[in-house]
Design a protein around this motif. Sequence first.
Motif, PDB file in Angstrom:
ATOM      1  N   LEU A 153      42.274 -11.559  10.714  1.00 22.84           N
ATOM      2  CA  LEU A 153      43.347 -10.719  11.239  1.00 22.84           C
ATOM      3  C   LEU A 153      43.736  -9.610  10.271  1.00 22.84           C
ATOM      4  CD1 LEU A 153      45.568 -13.669  12.593  1.00 22.84           C
ATOM      5  CD2 LEU A 153      43.720 -12.449  13.783  1.00 22.84           C
ATOM      6  N   GLY A 154      44.765  -8.843  10.669  1.00 26.14           N
ATOM      7  CA  GLY A 154      45.369  -7.866   9.783  1.00 26.14           C
ATOM      8  C   GLY A 154      44.474  -6.701   9.416  1.00 26.14           C
ATOM      9  N   SER A 155      43.400  -6.501  10.169  1.00 24.80           N
ATOM     10  CA  SER A 155      42.413  -5.459   9.858  1.00 24.80           C
ATOM     11  C   SER A 155      41.816  -5.638   8.468  1.00 24.80           C
ATOM     12  CB  SER A 155      43.002  -4.048  10.000  1.00 24.80           C
ATOM     13  OG  SER A 155      41.965  -3.109  10.217  1.00 24.80           O
ATOM     14  N   ASN A 156      41.652  -6.892   8.037  1.00 22.69           N
ATOM     15  CA  ASN A 156      40.987  -7.155   6.765  1.00 22.69           C
ATOM     16  C   ASN A 156      39.547  -6.628   6.764  1.00 22.69           C
ATOM     17  OD1 ASN A 156      43.030  -8.425   5.251  1.00 22.69           O
ATOM     18  ND2 ASN A 156      42.744 -10.323   6.374  1.00 22.69           N
ATOM     19  N   ILE A 157      38.914  -6.619   7.939  1.00 14.07           N
ATOM     20  CA  ILE A 157      37.557  -6.080   8.050  1.00 14.07           C
ATOM     21  C   ILE A 157      37.543  -4.603   7.665  1.00 14.07           C
ATOM     22  CG2 ILE A 157      37.742  -5.423  10.492  1.00 14.07           C
ATOM     23  CD1 ILE A 157      34.641  -7.134   9.136  1.00 14.07           C
ATOM     24  N   GLY A 158      38.692  -3.939   7.842  1.00 10.19           N
ATOM     25  CA  GLY A 158      38.791  -2.520   7.537  1.00 10.19           C
ATOM     26  C   GLY A 158      38.739  -2.210   6.056  1.00 10.19           C
ATOM     27  N   ALA A 163      28.705  -0.620   6.383  1.00  2.00           N
ATOM     28  CA  ALA A 163      27.511  -1.384   5.990  1.00  2.00           C
ATOM     29  C   ALA A 163      27.895  -2.775   5.506  1.00  2.00           C
ATOM     30  CB  ALA A 163      26.745  -0.637   4.900  1.00  2.00           C
ATOM     31  N   VAL A 164      28.957  -2.856   4.703  1.00  3.54           N
ATOM     32  CA  VAL A 164      29.419  -4.155   4.197  1.00  3.54           C
ATOM     33  C   VAL A 164      29.975  -5.001   5.340  1.00  3.54           C
ATOM     34  CG1 VAL A 164      31.098  -5.294   2.687  1.00  3.54           C
ATOM     35  CG2 VAL A 164      29.837  -3.304   1.867  1.00  3.54           C
ATOM     36  N   ALA A 165      30.700  -4.370   6.271  1.00  8.53           N
ATOM     37  CA  ALA A 165      31.244  -5.089   7.429  1.00  8.53           C
ATOM     38  C   ALA A 165      30.111  -5.673   8.281  1.00  8.53           C
ATOM     39  CB  ALA A 165      32.103  -4.163   8.274  1.00  8.53           C
ATOM     40  N   THR A 166      29.033  -4.910   8.451  1.00  8.30           N
ATOM     41  CA  THR A 166      27.869  -5.399   9.196  1.00  8.30           C
ATOM     42  C   THR A 166      27.279  -6.624   8.522  1.00  8.30           C
ATOM     43  OG1 THR A 166      27.348  -3.176  10.004  1.00  8.30           O
ATOM     44  CG2 THR A 166      25.578  -4.799  10.062  1.00  8.30           C
ATOM     45  N   ASP A 167      27.126  -6.544   7.211  1.00  9.14           N
ATOM     46  CA  ASP A 167      26.574  -7.674   6.449  1.00  9.14           C
ATOM     47  C   ASP A 167      27.510  -8.871   6.509  1.00  9.14           C
ATOM     48  OD1 ASP A 167      24.600  -8.758   4.494  1.00  9.14           O
ATOM     49  OD2 ASP A 167      26.314  -8.750   3.141  1.00  9.14           O
ATOM     50  N   PHE A 168      28.824  -8.616   6.392  1.00  9.58           N
ATOM     51  CA  PHE A 168      29.821  -9.684   6.450  1.00  9.58           C
ATOM     52  C   PHE A 168      29.754 -10.417   7.794  1.00  9.58           C
ATOM     53  CE2 PHE A 168      34.046 -11.123   7.766  1.00  9.58           C
ATOM     54  CZ  PHE A 168      34.431 -11.907   6.683  1.00  9.58           C
ATOM     55  N   LEU A 169      29.729  -9.658   8.884  1.00  7.40           N
ATOM     56  CA  LEU A 169      29.711 -10.270  10.210  1.00  7.40           C
ATOM     57  C   LEU A 169      28.395 -10.999  10.485  1.00  7.40           C
ATOM     58  CD1 LEU A 169      31.477  -7.444  12.240  1.00  7.40           C
ATOM     59  CD2 LEU A 169      32.423  -9.679  11.660  1.00  7.40           C
ATOM     60  N   SER A 283      33.581   2.477  20.014  1.00 11.49           N
ATOM     61  CA  SER A 283      32.266   2.995  19.631  1.00 11.49           C
ATOM     62  C   SER A 283      31.884   2.564  18.217  1.00 11.49           C
ATOM     63  CB  SER A 283      32.276   4.524  19.732  1.00 11.49           C
ATOM     64  OG  SER A 283      31.053   5.054  19.276  1.00 11.49           O
ATOM     65  N   ILE A 284      32.822   2.677  17.277  1.00  8.37           N
ATOM     66  CA  ILE A 284      32.543   2.296  15.888  1.00  8.37           C
ATOM     67  C   ILE A 284      32.241   0.804  15.793  1.00  8.37           C
ATOM     68  CG2 ILE A 284      33.572   2.059  13.585  1.00  8.37           C
ATOM     69  CD1 ILE A 284      35.168   4.658  14.257  1.00  8.37           C
ATOM     70  N   LEU A 285      33.062  -0.011  16.453  1.00  7.93           N
ATOM     71  CA  LEU A 285      32.857  -1.456  16.372  1.00  7.93           C
ATOM     72  C   LEU A 285      31.546  -1.856  17.036  1.00  7.93           C
ATOM     73  CD1 LEU A 285      33.981  -4.115  15.350  1.00  7.93           C
ATOM     74  CD2 LEU A 285      35.176  -4.383  17.529  1.00  7.93           C
TER      75      LEU A 285
END
Length: 315
Positions: A153-158, A163-169, A283-285
């Motif tokens: 939550l809390g837009s922690n992914i932000g 690139a890091v978010a893709t790897d994290f997910l 679109s970004i997500l």
Amino acid sequence: MIDQLKKEVDQGLSTVEKFLPSKYFYDKSGDALFVKIMNLPEYYVTRAEHEIFKTQTYAIIKSLQLDPDIYFDLIELGAGDGLKTKELLRELDRLNYRFDYMPVDISQSALDNLKVDLNKELPSLSIQKKHGDYFEVLELLKENKHPKVILFLGSNIGNMSDAVATDFLSKLSDNLQKKDKLFLGVDLIKPASIVLPAYNDSQGITAAFNLNLLDRINRELEANFDLQFFKHQPEYKESDGIAKSYLVSTKAQQVYIAKINKSFDFFEGEKILMEISRKYNDSILNSILSKTDFTIKGKITDSKAYFANYILERK
């Protein structure tokens, strides 16, 4: 953890464009300052997501396709004080859903405080707090075959680059079973007139929160940062959709960190990148998720469409 802090501080301050990992904001002082930030009039993020949890609790439960007769694990990454999650926990408890709540956090003090609060408010709730790195915890839970709902939550992914978010997910999905859910909070793209004050409040709490990391390095790594010679500076363009927080050296100076046994030079006006906060749209997500095993199954927004919680499902 001290060795990891030494390694990452050295790495970040040795690059041409200096940075410090934002995960180290959250020591005891940082936790307290962030709680203050969440209650600031300028900081819309927590209020917007809290509104979703408070006014659309049943919609959340329905969107997650939870079955009262099937035991599941509710795992929250970066649980903090659990303000928003408590709304969901109360409703799940009231409706007699069967589950374990597993808050995961790098801050032991945050976990301890959360458990004390929940034991008072929801004494029948099963709480299994998990201290440490997200993926280390999830790896340990991998053998557990209960259906899993992950709250991030809390837009922690932000706080991650795309690139890091893709790897994290991708790593996150590797630790889940087919049909497991991720309830992902993201801050939506909006004008700078709304975003910038959230990172530069009139009371200076956000500035203190950023400077506290230098103070932590002073304490834990025996550094000699002089906080009066660094200033907080946020930046954001709606076209980029990325807010950045910097600490800027106000003069040419040298900082020595004893436990690294190394000095770091700063020129006047040099920036340390402290945090990024990515703002999203569909679109970004979707672009990020296209390289992962998650697919979007739903979306819930607050009344002003400032914030969204996406329901993602493991393929």
